[in-house]
Write an enzyme that holds these catalytic residues in place. Structure first.
Site, PDB file in Angstrom:
ATOM      1  N   HIS A 222      -6.475   3.008   0.137  1.00 55.30           N
ATOM      2  CA  HIS A 222      -6.229   3.359   1.543  1.00 55.30           C
ATOM      3  C   HIS A 222      -7.076   4.608   1.762  1.00 55.30           C
ATOM      4  O   HIS A 222      -6.906   5.602   1.034  1.00 55.30           O
ATOM      5  CB  HIS A 222      -4.739   3.626   1.760  1.00 55.30           C
ATOM      6  CG  HIS A 222      -4.344   3.983   3.163  1.00 55.30           C
ATOM      7  ND1 HIS A 222      -3.393   3.282   3.881  1.00 55.30           N
ATOM      8  CD2 HIS A 222      -4.754   4.981   3.992  1.00 55.30           C
ATOM      9  CE1 HIS A 222      -3.228   3.824   5.076  1.00 55.30           C
ATOM     10  NE2 HIS A 222      -4.055   4.869   5.165  1.00 55.30           N
TER      11      HIS A 222
ATOM     12  N   HIS B  40      -8.717   7.939   2.182  1.00 57.04           N
ATOM     13  CA  HIS B  40      -8.127   9.285   2.149  1.00 57.04           C
ATOM     14  C   HIS B  40      -9.201  10.295   1.824  1.00 57.04           C
ATOM     15  O   HIS B  40     -10.172   9.993   1.121  1.00 57.04           O
ATOM     16  CB  HIS B  40      -6.968   9.379   1.154  1.00 57.04           C
ATOM     17  CG  HIS B  40      -7.288   8.891  -0.230  1.00 57.04           C
ATOM     18  ND1 HIS B  40      -7.331   7.555  -0.543  1.00 57.04           N
ATOM     19  CD2 HIS B  40      -7.580   9.560  -1.364  1.00 57.04           C
ATOM     20  CE1 HIS B  40      -7.620   7.417  -1.827  1.00 57.04           C
ATOM     21  NE2 HIS B  40      -7.798   8.629  -2.356  1.00 57.04           N
TER      22      HIS B  40
ATOM     23  N   HIS C 114      -4.287   1.200   8.220  1.00 49.69           N
ATOM     24  CA  HIS C 114      -4.835   0.901   6.898  1.00 49.69           C
ATOM     25  C   HIS C 114      -6.325   0.613   6.982  1.00 49.69           C
ATOM     26  O   HIS C 114      -6.752  -0.366   7.587  1.00 49.69           O
ATOM     27  CB  HIS C 114      -4.119  -0.295   6.264  1.00 49.69           C
ATOM     28  CG  HIS C 114      -4.567  -0.537   4.848  1.00 49.69           C
ATOM     29  ND1 HIS C 114      -4.048   0.165   3.777  1.00 49.69           N
ATOM     30  CD2 HIS C 114      -5.513  -1.359   4.342  1.00 49.69           C
ATOM     31  CE1 HIS C 114      -4.648  -0.234   2.671  1.00 49.69           C
ATOM     32  NE2 HIS C 114      -5.536  -1.151   2.979  1.00 49.69           N
TER      33      HIS C 114
ATOM     34  N   CYS D  68       0.855  -1.196   0.000  1.00 47.05           N
ATOM     35  CA  CYS D  68       0.000   0.000   0.000  1.00 47.05           C
ATOM     36  C   CYS D  68       0.887   1.241   0.000  1.00 47.05           C
ATOM     37  O   CYS D  68       1.660   1.468   0.935  1.00 47.05           O
ATOM     38  CB  CYS D  68      -0.928   0.008   1.215  1.00 47.05           C
ATOM     39  SG  CYS D  68      -1.827   1.566   1.392  1.00 47.05           S
TER      40      CYS D  68
ATOM     41  N   ASN E 210     -13.165   9.429  -2.636  1.00 46.93           N
ATOM     42  CA  ASN E 210     -13.616   8.520  -3.687  1.00 46.93           C
ATOM     43  C   ASN E 210     -13.630   7.106  -3.121  1.00 46.93           C
ATOM     44  O   ASN E 210     -12.654   6.664  -2.507  1.00 46.93           O
ATOM     45  CB  ASN E 210     -12.672   8.594  -4.891  1.00 46.93           C
ATOM     46  CG  ASN E 210     -12.700   9.957  -5.551  1.00 46.93           C
ATOM     47  OD1 ASN E 210     -13.768  10.547  -5.719  1.00 46.93           O
ATOM     48  ND2 ASN E 210     -11.538  10.475  -5.918  1.00 46.93           N
TER      49      ASN E 210
ATOM     50  N   ASP F 133      -0.928  16.365  -2.510  1.00 45.60           N
ATOM     51  CA  ASP F 133      -1.124  15.427  -3.621  1.00 45.60           C
ATOM     52  C   ASP F 133      -0.072  15.684  -4.707  1.00 45.60           C
ATOM     53  O   ASP F 133       0.226  16.829  -5.039  1.00 45.60           O
ATOM     54  CB  ASP F 133      -2.536  15.603  -4.186  1.00 45.60           C
ATOM     55  CG  ASP F 133      -2.966  14.423  -5.041  1.00 45.60           C
ATOM     56  OD1 ASP F 133      -3.908  13.714  -4.637  1.00 45.60           O
ATOM     57  OD2 ASP F 133      -2.365  14.205  -6.119  1.00 45.60           O
TER      58      ASP F 133
ATOM     59  N   CYS G 246       0.451   3.454   3.069  1.00 41.63           N
ATOM     60  CA  CYS G 246       1.097   2.874   4.254  1.00 41.63           C
ATOM     61  C   CYS G 246       2.604   3.075   4.175  1.00 41.63           C
ATOM     62  O   CYS G 246       3.260   3.321   5.209  1.00 41.63           O
ATOM     63  CB  CYS G 246       0.763   1.388   4.368  1.00 41.63           C
ATOM     64  SG  CYS G 246      -0.913   1.030   4.956  1.00 41.63           S
TER      65      CYS G 246
HETATM   66  P1  AMP Z   1      -8.077   8.687  -5.457  1.00 38.83           P
HETATM   67  O1  AMP Z   1      -8.049   8.686  -6.966  1.00 38.83           O
HETATM   68  O2  AMP Z   1      -9.265   9.340  -4.866  1.00 38.83           O
HETATM   69  O3  AMP Z   1      -7.812   7.295  -4.918  1.00 38.83           O
HETATM   70  O4  AMP Z   1      -6.877   9.609  -5.011  1.00 38.83           O
HETATM   71  C1  AMP Z   1      -5.556   9.165  -4.896  1.00 38.83           C
HETATM   72  C2  AMP Z   1      -4.692  10.384  -4.961  1.00 38.83           C
HETATM   73  O5  AMP Z   1      -3.401  10.027  -4.496  1.00 38.83           O
HETATM   74  C3  AMP Z   1      -4.509  10.964  -6.369  1.00 38.83           C
HETATM   75  O6  AMP Z   1      -4.994  12.306  -6.385  1.00 38.83           O
HETATM   76  C4  AMP Z   1      -3.004  10.868  -6.599  1.00 38.83           C
HETATM   77  O7  AMP Z   1      -2.489  11.980  -7.301  1.00 38.83           O
HETATM   78  C5  AMP Z   1      -2.470  10.807  -5.178  1.00 38.83           C
HETATM   79  N1  AMP Z   1      -1.195  10.158  -5.013  1.00 38.83           N
HETATM   80  C6  AMP Z   1      -0.827   8.929  -5.459  1.00 38.83           C
HETATM   81  N2  AMP Z   1       0.425   8.655  -5.075  1.00 38.83           N
HETATM   82  C7  AMP Z   1       0.867   9.720  -4.352  1.00 38.83           C
HETATM   83  C8  AMP Z   1       2.087  10.044  -3.681  1.00 38.83           C
HETATM   84  N3  AMP Z   1       3.125   9.205  -3.671  1.00 38.83           N
HETATM   85  N4  AMP Z   1       2.183  11.234  -3.056  1.00 38.83           N
HETATM   86  C9  AMP Z   1       1.130  12.090  -3.059  1.00 38.83           C
HETATM   87  N5  AMP Z   1      -0.041  11.848  -3.669  1.00 38.83           N
HETATM   88  C10 AMP Z   1      -0.175  10.681  -4.308  1.00 38.83           C
END
Ligand code: AMP
Length: 113
Positions: free
Chosen positions: A97, A99, A46, A4, A86, A30, A7
């Site tokens: 995970h 968020h 998690h 993950c 989402n 993000d 995580c």
């Molecule tokens: P979701 O599509 O709602 O699952 O959002 C996941 C979010 O995580 C997206 O907006 C990605 O840009 C963001 N994301 C993925 N990997 C990382 C990372 N390593 N650091 C910061 N944001 C991330």
């Protein structure tokens, strides 16, 4: 959880630009911002998604929502902000995970989908 990505960020194995941290949650910027300010708030434990919230872990989610206004204020979101989570494929959840996206720093679109 080893596979993950969030995580791994909590564990310090993947870098992130942190906005706020305490014992329960981590907030970080993000990597693909969809607004001038785009912060993700995650529980350190998690939980896969909103579908994974239950009576045992809902106090974590309560703490997250008690803290979001402080994170938003510290990020300068004086004009308001949007909080989105989402959940599942129809919502295009890409990281399994739990968020919460904090989006702000501009006048956001009226439509959410
Ligand atoms: P979701 O599509 O709602 O699952 O959002 C996941 C979010 O995580 C997206 O907006 C990605 O840009 C963001 N994301 C993925 N990997 C990382 C990372 N390593 N650091 C910061 N944001 C991330």
């Amino acid at each position: 959880m080893e596979n993950c990505i969030f995580c791994q960020i909590v564990a310090g194995n993947i870098p992130a630009s942190k906005a706020y941290e305490d014992d329960v949650l981590l907030a970080f910027y993000d990597i693909h911002p969809q607004a001038p300010v785009h912060i993700l708030v995650i529980p350190k434990v998690h939980i896969p998604s909103v579908d994974g919230i239950n009576a045992e872990n809902s106090s974590i989610v309560a703490h997250i929502f008690e803290t979001i206004p402080k994170i938003a204020a510290a990020a300068g979101l004086t004009g308001g902000y949007r909080v989105i989570s989402n959940c599942g494929p129809d919502a295009c959840q890409s990281v399994p995970h739990l968020h919460f996206h904090i989006l702000g720093g501009t006048k956001l679109a009226e439509q959410m989908a």
